[in-house]
Design a protein around this motif. Sequence first.
Motif, PDB file in Angstrom:
ATOM      1  N   TRP A  19      -0.676  20.060   4.874  1.00 24.37           N
ATOM      2  CA  TRP A  19      -1.920  20.773   5.094  1.00 24.37           C
ATOM      3  C   TRP A  19      -2.620  20.157   6.299  1.00 24.37           C
ATOM      4  N   ARG A  38      -6.152  20.777   8.977  1.00 22.88           N
ATOM      5  CA  ARG A  38      -7.444  21.451   9.048  1.00 22.88           C
ATOM      6  C   ARG A  38      -8.003  21.323  10.462  1.00 22.88           C
ATOM      7  N   TYR A  71      -8.178  25.585   6.926  1.00 18.94           N
ATOM      8  CA  TYR A  71      -7.068  24.809   6.408  1.00 18.94           C
ATOM      9  C   TYR A  71      -5.790  25.632   6.538  1.00 18.94           C
TER      10      TYR A  71
END
Length: 125
Positions: free
Chosen positions: A35, A37, A93
């Motif tokens: 992930w 962001r 995200y």
Amino acid sequence: QVQVVESGGGSVQTGESLRLSCKTSGFTLNLSVAWFRQAPGKEREGVAGIYTYSGNTRYADSVKGRFTISHDNAANMVYLQMNSLKPQDPAMYSCAAENRALVSGLLRSDRYSNWGQGTQVTVSS
């Protein structure tokens, strides 16, 4: 055809929790998934990553102890549980996946070639 699709973003208040989901398809087993962001005006940051074969994980210092990445191989899902959200956490995200073990580069965006469209997280005080 490989696909990466995120879901679960939204708006919460400081201190609350949110869980993001990343569904992968078209890959063989043993993925590196992370992930990332990016907030407006800031560089993209690797938040959390996992190698689904071993379960090894890596986290950015800014989220250690608050975020947890996990996977469900049977469902081809990777989750990001975000607890104790702070005012500095809001961003777009994005989930990224790569069909190889990214041992040292799990949180390096330039190591990934398959990205989702992103999901927005907003935190209000």
